[in-house]
Motif scaffolding. Structure first.
Motif, PDB file in Angstrom:
ATOM      1  N   THR A   9       0.867  -1.174   0.000  1.00 34.26           N
ATOM      2  CA  THR A   9       0.000   0.000   0.000  1.00 34.26           C
ATOM      3  C   THR A   9       0.904   1.224   0.000  1.00 34.26           C
ATOM      4  N   THR A  10       1.403   1.559  -1.156  1.00 36.27           N
ATOM      5  CA  THR A  10       2.379   2.625  -1.287  1.00 36.27           C
ATOM      6  C   THR A  10       1.714   3.891  -1.793  1.00 36.27           C
ATOM      7  N   ALA A  11       1.899   4.959  -1.077  1.00 35.15           N
ATOM      8  CA  ALA A  11       1.424   6.271  -1.512  1.00 35.15           C
ATOM      9  C   ALA A  11       2.658   7.117  -1.791  1.00 35.15           C
ATOM     10  N   LEU A  12       3.003   7.226  -3.031  1.00 34.73           N
ATOM     11  CA  LEU A  12       4.242   7.893  -3.398  1.00 34.73           C
ATOM     12  C   LEU A  12       3.995   9.199  -4.138  1.00 34.73           C
ATOM     13  N   SER A  13       2.999   9.913  -3.733  1.00 32.72           N
ATOM     14  CA  SER A  13       2.630  11.087  -4.522  1.00 32.72           C
ATOM     15  C   SER A  13       3.415  12.342  -4.186  1.00 32.72           C
ATOM     16  N   HIS A  14       4.173  12.343  -3.101  1.00 34.82           N
ATOM     17  CA  HIS A  14       4.828  13.571  -2.674  1.00 34.82           C
ATOM     18  C   HIS A  14       6.134  13.269  -1.942  1.00 34.82           C
ATOM     19  N   SER A  15       6.860  14.309  -1.615  1.00 32.43           N
ATOM     20  CA  SER A  15       8.073  14.217  -0.806  1.00 32.43           C
ATOM     21  C   SER A  15       7.841  14.968   0.498  1.00 32.43           C
ATOM     22  N   THR A  28       6.258  13.428 -13.094  1.00 27.52           N
ATOM     23  CA  THR A  28       5.984  12.243 -12.280  1.00 27.52           C
ATOM     24  C   THR A  28       6.735  11.047 -12.841  1.00 27.52           C
ATOM     25  N   ARG A  29       6.868  10.042 -12.007  1.00 27.14           N
ATOM     26  CA  ARG A  29       7.513   8.800 -12.414  1.00 27.14           C
ATOM     27  C   ARG A  29       6.763   7.643 -11.765  1.00 27.14           C
ATOM     28  N   GLN A  30       6.728   6.508 -12.432  1.00 21.59           N
ATOM     29  CA  GLN A  30       6.088   5.312 -11.906  1.00 21.59           C
ATOM     30  C   GLN A  30       7.095   4.484 -11.111  1.00 21.59           C
ATOM     31  N   ALA A  31       6.665   3.954  -9.982  1.00 18.70           N
ATOM     32  CA  ALA A  31       7.475   3.016  -9.202  1.00 18.70           C
ATOM     33  C   ALA A  31       6.944   1.620  -9.473  1.00 18.70           C
ATOM     34  N   GLU A  38       5.063  -5.211 -11.350  1.00 16.93           N
ATOM     35  CA  GLU A  38       3.794  -4.631 -10.912  1.00 16.93           C
ATOM     36  C   GLU A  38       3.986  -3.170 -10.509  1.00 16.93           C
ATOM     37  N   SER A  39       3.031  -2.334 -10.903  1.00 19.05           N
ATOM     38  CA  SER A  39       3.078  -0.927 -10.538  1.00 19.05           C
ATOM     39  C   SER A  39       2.779  -0.766  -9.057  1.00 19.05           C
ATOM     40  N   LEU A  40       3.602   0.027  -8.372  1.00 19.28           N
ATOM     41  CA  LEU A  40       3.395   0.316  -6.954  1.00 19.28           C
ATOM     42  C   LEU A  40       2.775   1.687  -6.741  1.00 19.28           C
ATOM     43  N   GLY A  41       2.762   2.496  -7.773  1.00 15.11           N
ATOM     44  CA  GLY A  41       2.206   3.832  -7.672  1.00 15.11           C
ATOM     45  C   GLY A  41       3.071   4.825  -8.413  1.00 15.11           C
ATOM     46  N   SER A  42       2.765   6.089  -8.255  1.00 12.66           N
ATOM     47  CA  SER A  42       3.550   7.129  -8.906  1.00 12.66           C
ATOM     48  C   SER A  42       3.963   8.165  -7.890  1.00 12.66           C
ATOM     49  N   TYR A  43       4.986   8.908  -8.227  1.00  9.40           N
ATOM     50  CA  TYR A  43       5.462   9.960  -7.335  1.00  9.40           C
ATOM     51  C   TYR A  43       5.914  11.149  -8.162  1.00  9.40           C
ATOM     52  N   THR A  44       5.910  12.305  -7.535  1.00 12.33           N
ATOM     53  CA  THR A  44       6.350  13.509  -8.223  1.00 12.33           C
ATOM     54  C   THR A  44       7.845  13.713  -7.997  1.00 12.33           C
ATOM     55  N   LEU A  45       8.484  14.339  -8.953  1.00 13.56           N
ATOM     56  CA  LEU A  45       9.921  14.597  -8.889  1.00 13.56           C
ATOM     57  C   LEU A  45      10.173  16.041  -8.479  1.00 13.56           C
ATOM     58  N   LEU A  46      11.111  16.223  -7.556  1.00 12.44           N
ATOM     59  CA  LEU A  46      11.491  17.566  -7.138  1.00 12.44           C
ATOM     60  C   LEU A  46      12.329  18.220  -8.226  1.00 12.44           C
ATOM     61  N   ASP A  47      12.156  19.522  -8.418  1.00 13.36           N
ATOM     62  CA  ASP A  47      13.030  20.234  -9.338  1.00 13.36           C
ATOM     63  C   ASP A  47      14.301  20.629  -8.587  1.00 13.36           C
ATOM     64  N   ALA A  48      15.253  21.269  -9.255  1.00  9.65           N
ATOM     65  CA  ALA A  48      16.550  21.596  -8.661  1.00  9.65           C
ATOM     66  C   ALA A  48      16.404  22.489  -7.429  1.00  9.65           C
ATOM     67  N   GLU A  49      15.523  23.466  -7.490  1.00  9.43           N
ATOM     68  CA  GLU A  49      15.318  24.376  -6.351  1.00  9.43           C
ATOM     69  C   GLU A  49      14.760  23.617  -5.154  1.00  9.43           C
ATOM     70  N   GLN A  50      13.784  22.736  -5.401  1.00  4.98           N
ATOM     71  CA  GLN A  50      13.193  21.959  -4.318  1.00  4.98           C
ATOM     72  C   GLN A  50      14.214  20.982  -3.722  1.00  4.98           C
ATOM     73  N   ALA A  51      15.024  20.365  -4.584  1.00  2.55           N
ATOM     74  CA  ALA A  51      16.043  19.429  -4.106  1.00  2.55           C
ATOM     75  C   ALA A  51      17.090  20.152  -3.267  1.00  2.55           C
ATOM     76  N   SER A  52      17.489  21.332  -3.689  1.00  2.00           N
ATOM     77  CA  SER A  52      18.458  22.120  -2.913  1.00  2.00           C
ATOM     78  C   SER A  52      17.884  22.474  -1.548  1.00  2.00           C
TER      79      SER A  52
END
Length: 66
Positions: A9-15, A28-31, A38-52
């Motif tokens: 039960t993976t909720a990977l929509s955010h960080s 977004t990317r699929q996990a 099997e697909s576990l869900g999807s999650y959003t990717l941080l941009d460079a500013e968010q990662a920093s």
């Protein structure tokens, strides 16, 4: 001892950054389960500013713990 097989039960929509939910702004990317494909869900990717900002928050937390 054996454990029953369960569906993940993976909720990977955010960080989480600085104890706050952050929606990535870089798409977004699929996990998937590499063993079954099997697909576990999807999650959003941080941009460079968010990662920093996430790295800076982690460094500040590590410094506060020292």
């Amino acid at each position: 001892m054996t454990f029953p097989a369960t569906q993940p039960t993976t909720a990977l929509s955010h960080s989480w950054v600085s104890n706050r939910e952050v929606e990535g702004r870089s798409g977004t990317r699929q996990a998937t389960n590499p063993a079954t494909g099997e697909s576990l869900g999807s999650y959003t990717l941080l941009d460079a500013e968010q990662a920093s900002a996430a790295v800076a928050a982690a460094v500040a937390l590590a410094g506060a713990a020292a």
